[in-house]
Design a protein around this motif. Structure first.
Motif, mmCIF file in Angstrom:
data_model
loop_
_atom_site.group_PDB
_atom_site.id
_atom_site.type_symbol
_atom_site.label_atom_id
_atom_site.label_comp_id
_atom_site.label_asym_id
_atom_site.label_seq_id
_atom_site.Cartn_x
_atom_site.Cartn_y
_atom_site.Cartn_z
ATOM 1 N N LEU A 45 50.654 0.207 34.422
ATOM 2 C CA LEU A 45 50.379 0.137 33.041
ATOM 3 C C LEU A 45 51.303 -0.697 32.299
ATOM 4 C CD1 LEU A 45 48.884 1.573 30.657
ATOM 5 C CD2 LEU A 45 50.856 3.336 30.809
ATOM 6 N N LYS A 46 52.529 -0.786 32.892
ATOM 7 C CA LYS A 46 53.365 -1.746 31.946
ATOM 8 C C LYS A 46 52.913 -3.231 32.299
ATOM 9 C CE LYS A 46 57.418 1.252 32.562
ATOM 10 N NZ LYS A 46 58.868 1.435 32.780
ATOM 11 N N LEU A 47 52.386 -3.339 33.480
ATOM 12 C CA LEU A 47 52.114 -4.882 33.975
ATOM 13 C C LEU A 47 50.697 -5.211 33.205
ATOM 14 C CD1 LEU A 47 52.477 -7.511 35.585
ATOM 15 C CD2 LEU A 47 51.029 -6.071 37.315
ATOM 16 N N LEU A 48 49.989 -4.269 33.072
ATOM 17 C CA LEU A 48 48.383 -4.733 32.385
ATOM 18 C C LEU A 48 48.559 -4.139 30.881
ATOM 19 C CD1 LEU A 48 46.278 -3.715 35.277
ATOM 20 C CD2 LEU A 48 47.200 -6.063 34.527
ATOM 21 N N TYR A 49 49.801 -3.821 30.299
ATOM 22 C CA TYR A 49 49.748 -3.205 28.985
ATOM 23 C C TYR A 49 48.930 -4.045 27.933
ATOM 24 C CZ TYR A 49 51.244 -0.769 24.647
ATOM 25 O OH TYR A 49 51.237 -0.237 23.743
ATOM 26 N N PRO A 50 49.182 -5.324 27.731
ATOM 27 C CA PRO A 50 48.322 -5.979 26.542
ATOM 28 C C PRO A 50 46.896 -6.036 26.762
ATOM 29 C CG PRO A 50 50.031 -7.507 27.705
ATOM 30 C CD PRO A 50 50.087 -6.247 28.443
ATOM 31 N N LEU A 51 46.407 -6.001 28.186
ATOM 32 C CA LEU A 51 44.922 -5.588 28.305
ATOM 33 C C LEU A 51 44.682 -4.422 28.213
ATOM 34 C CD1 LEU A 51 42.198 -6.934 29.312
ATOM 35 C CD2 LEU A 51 43.031 -6.469 31.665
ATOM 36 N N VAL A 52 45.560 -3.263 28.523
ATOM 37 C CA VAL A 52 44.910 -1.974 28.193
ATOM 38 C C VAL A 52 44.988 -1.671 26.733
ATOM 39 C CG1 VAL A 52 46.105 0.421 28.674
ATOM 40 C CG2 VAL A 52 46.039 -1.152 30.538
ATOM 41 N N TRP A 53 46.025 -2.283 25.890
ATOM 42 C CA TRP A 53 46.125 -2.280 24.753
ATOM 43 C C TRP A 53 44.808 -2.610 23.944
ATOM 44 C CZ3 TRP A 53 46.105 -5.776 20.433
ATOM 45 C CH2 TRP A 53 46.334 -5.322 19.293
ATOM 46 N N LEU A 54 44.260 -3.711 24.412
ATOM 47 C CA LEU A 54 43.130 -4.228 23.648
ATOM 48 C C LEU A 54 41.941 -3.466 23.961
ATOM 49 C CD1 LEU A 54 41.725 -6.594 22.306
ATOM 50 C CD2 LEU A 54 41.412 -7.884 24.402
ATOM 51 N N VAL A 55 42.018 -3.082 25.327
ATOM 52 C CA VAL A 55 40.759 -2.131 25.596
ATOM 53 C C VAL A 55 40.611 -0.855 24.621
ATOM 54 C CG1 VAL A 55 39.678 -0.809 27.401
ATOM 55 C CG2 VAL A 55 40.336 -3.082 28.052
ATOM 56 N N ASN A 56 41.959 -0.204 24.411
ATOM 57 C CA ASN A 56 42.204 0.991 23.937
ATOM 58 C C ASN A 56 41.721 0.879 22.422
ATOM 59 O OD1 ASN A 56 44.944 2.139 25.890
ATOM 60 N ND2 ASN A 56 42.767 2.450 26.086
ATOM 61 N N VAL A 57 42.364 -0.301 21.792
ATOM 62 C CA VAL A 57 41.892 -0.444 20.385
ATOM 63 C C VAL A 57 40.344 -0.566 20.196
ATOM 64 C CG1 VAL A 57 42.133 -2.357 18.634
ATOM 65 C CG2 VAL A 57 44.143 -1.786 19.931
ATOM 66 N N ILE A 58 39.682 -1.080 21.037
ATOM 67 C CA ILE A 58 38.062 -1.014 20.860
ATOM 68 C C ILE A 58 37.744 0.278 20.965
ATOM 69 C CG2 ILE A 58 36.044 -2.216 21.525
ATOM 70 C CD1 ILE A 58 37.586 -4.732 22.454
ATOM 71 N N SER A 59 38.035 0.885 22.060
ATOM 72 C CA SER A 59 37.279 2.296 22.640
ATOM 73 C C SER A 59 37.793 3.301 21.583
ATOM 74 C CB SER A 59 37.919 2.506 23.842
ATOM 75 O OG SER A 59 39.211 2.646 23.869
ATOM 76 N N ASN A 60 39.129 3.273 21.104
ATOM 77 C CA ASN A 60 39.424 4.258 19.991
ATOM 78 C C ASN A 60 38.835 4.172 18.834
ATOM 79 O OD1 ASN A 60 41.452 5.411 22.085
ATOM 80 N ND2 ASN A 60 43.186 4.435 21.328
ATOM 81 N N GLY A 61 38.541 2.824 18.193
ATOM 82 C CA GLY A 61 37.879 2.546 17.228
ATOM 83 C C GLY A 61 36.312 3.273 17.437
ATOM 84 N N LEU A 62 35.801 3.180 18.378
ATOM 85 C CA LEU A 62 34.517 3.788 18.538
ATOM 86 C C LEU A 62 34.446 5.292 18.804
ATOM 87 C CD1 LEU A 62 33.032 1.370 21.547
ATOM 88 C CD2 LEU A 62 32.484 1.236 19.114
ATOM 89 N N LEU A 63 35.697 5.719 19.064
ATOM 90 C CA LEU A 63 35.937 7.228 19.222
ATOM 91 C C LEU A 63 36.010 7.808 17.667
ATOM 92 C CD1 LEU A 63 38.029 7.750 22.248
ATOM 93 C CD2 LEU A 63 36.001 8.355 22.082
#
Length: 423
Positions: free
Chosen positions: A138-156
């Protein structure tokens, strides 16, 4: 292109990717299926793996994001390698179709159904070891995870989900009741009953369990002194209300332990009795039992006088009465209950009109309504809507009642039995 890579290496990579896919699939199910309450207990006990899992579950969007990013990456890479291998064996035309079919079946069995089923059955065996990998990943991929979460959380948020924080595991009373019921042999039956009784205290008031006014035994200062002393010496109760003329005129509560102070004197007076009586403790009739239990503890009391909204005495309630609601009837009260309910040879029960409805339900396992009248007499009068001139029959729920005796505006005895259920 397959000539650039040895087939052995491609097959090894494909096997590794399927294993990684199984890891991510099982991790997702294990993390989401783990018992949150056992997890919290183990984390509070200092279990490192449990603490890591709790930390990951605190933000489920990030946890799911890193798992699905990893799972989709290895699945897509596995599909590419499988296509290369299939083209090598079956050619450019049929190779891709064959690789898609074979890989779908392989992933479905070995990377989805089997690992997810195992994780659902044994979530702790998967979640705890997986936390070693998912945390650093999670720490290694955090930038990509953050980007995905921003989009998915917006849809939620568009769908009405305002918070994605974890920890919404608080139980309602009914849910906690279900947990106790489903504990099975982990919690002994006796302890289950006590826990459920504690949950029910809030739904029961002192008016439901009190000793009614007409059954209260007390010291009337208008009686002759000799009669009062004889009553004190022979009383089966340790505390007696002291009143003058009428129970509404309560002066105090006399503990018979203190009676020895004046009984040992050569001359006993009523004033000496009043002097030893403690100031009465009054309780509103609508007080819930869980509140009254705490009030008894704060006030250092064991008995209270129940009064209505006008201040008139309705009865009295003791600490033992509340405890009986939790642990069940004490042995000293069983005989009193048997005097109110008498089982007949035909399966019916002869019940006194003054019997408490809640006691009847507890003793016989019935479900007579308890939100209205407190006694069988009151329940029957409420349903008849008039005072019976003589014997009468009625049915309340699935319980049939036959009035046998009426005396002085009171139904004193009735025969009751459960009506057979129609299939």
């Amino acid at each position: 292109m397959s000539d650039d890579f040895p087939l052995g290496l491609l097959f090894s990579l494909l096997f590794l990717l399927i294993c990684l896919s199984a890891f991510f699939s099982s991790s997702e199910t294990g993390m989401m299926s783990i018992n949150r309450y056992r997890l919290s207990h183990q984390a509070n006990s200092g279990e490192p793996a449990a603490k890591r899992v709790v930390s990951l579950l605190a933000r489920p969007d990030r946890l799911i994001g890193v798992i699905l990013i990893g799972n989709n990456f290895v699945n897509n890479l596995a599909a590419s390698i499988a296509t290369i291998i299939a083209i090598h064996f079956f050619g450019d035309v049929s190779g891709p179709a064959i690789s898609t079919a074979l890989l779908t079946v392989t992933v479905l069995i070995f990377a989805e159904v089997t690992p997810k089923t195992y994780a659902a059955v044994k979530p702790e065996r998967i979640a705890y070891p997986a936390s070693f990998v998912l945390g650093p990943l999670l720490k290694l991929l955090y930038p990509l995870v953050w980007l995905v979460n921003v989009i998915s959380n917006g849809l939620l948020r568009i769908l009405g989900v305002k918070s994605i924080e974890g920890g919404g595991d608080n139980l309602t009373r009914d849910e906690l009741r279900t947990v106790v019921h489903e504990a099975g042999t982990l919690i002994p039956q006796r302890h289950q009953s006590m826990l459920l009784s504690i949950l029910d205290l809030e739904n029961v008031t002192v008016n439901d369990i009190m000793v009614p006014r007409h059954e209260v035994v007390g010291i009337d200062l208008d009686d002759e002194l000799e009669d009062i002393l004889a009553q004190i010496r022979t009383s089966q109760h340790t505390r007696l209300p002291v009143f003058k003329g009428d129970i509404n005129n309560i002066i105090g509560m006399l503990h018979l332990r203190n009676a020895a102070r004046f009984l040992s004197r050569d001359e006993v007076t009523k004033a000496a009795i009043v002097q030893e009586a403690r100031e009465p403790y009054f309780i509103p009739e609508s007080t819930p039992l869980h509140t009254q239990l705490l009030n008894f503890q704060k006030q250092k009391r064991r008995i209270g006088i129940v009064v209505d909204e006008y201040g008139d005495v309705e009865g009295l309630v003791t600490l033992e009465d509340i405890l009986e609601e939790i642990v069940g009837e004490f042995t000293t009260d069983v005989a009193g209950m048997e005097q109110d309910i008498h089982r007949q040879d035909d399966g019916s029960h002869m019940i006194e009109g003054t019997a408490n409805i809640r006691d009847i339900n507890k003793s016989l396992g019935w479900q007579l309504p308890t939100d209205g009248p407190k006694t069988l007499n009151g329940l029957m009068l409420e349903h008849l809507e008039s005072f019976p001139a003589g014997p009468a029959c009625l049915q309340v729920g699935n319980v049939r009642m036959e009035i046998l005796e009426v005396r002085e505006n009171l139904i004193t005895a009735a025969r009751c039995w459960q009506a057979p259920r129609h299939r």
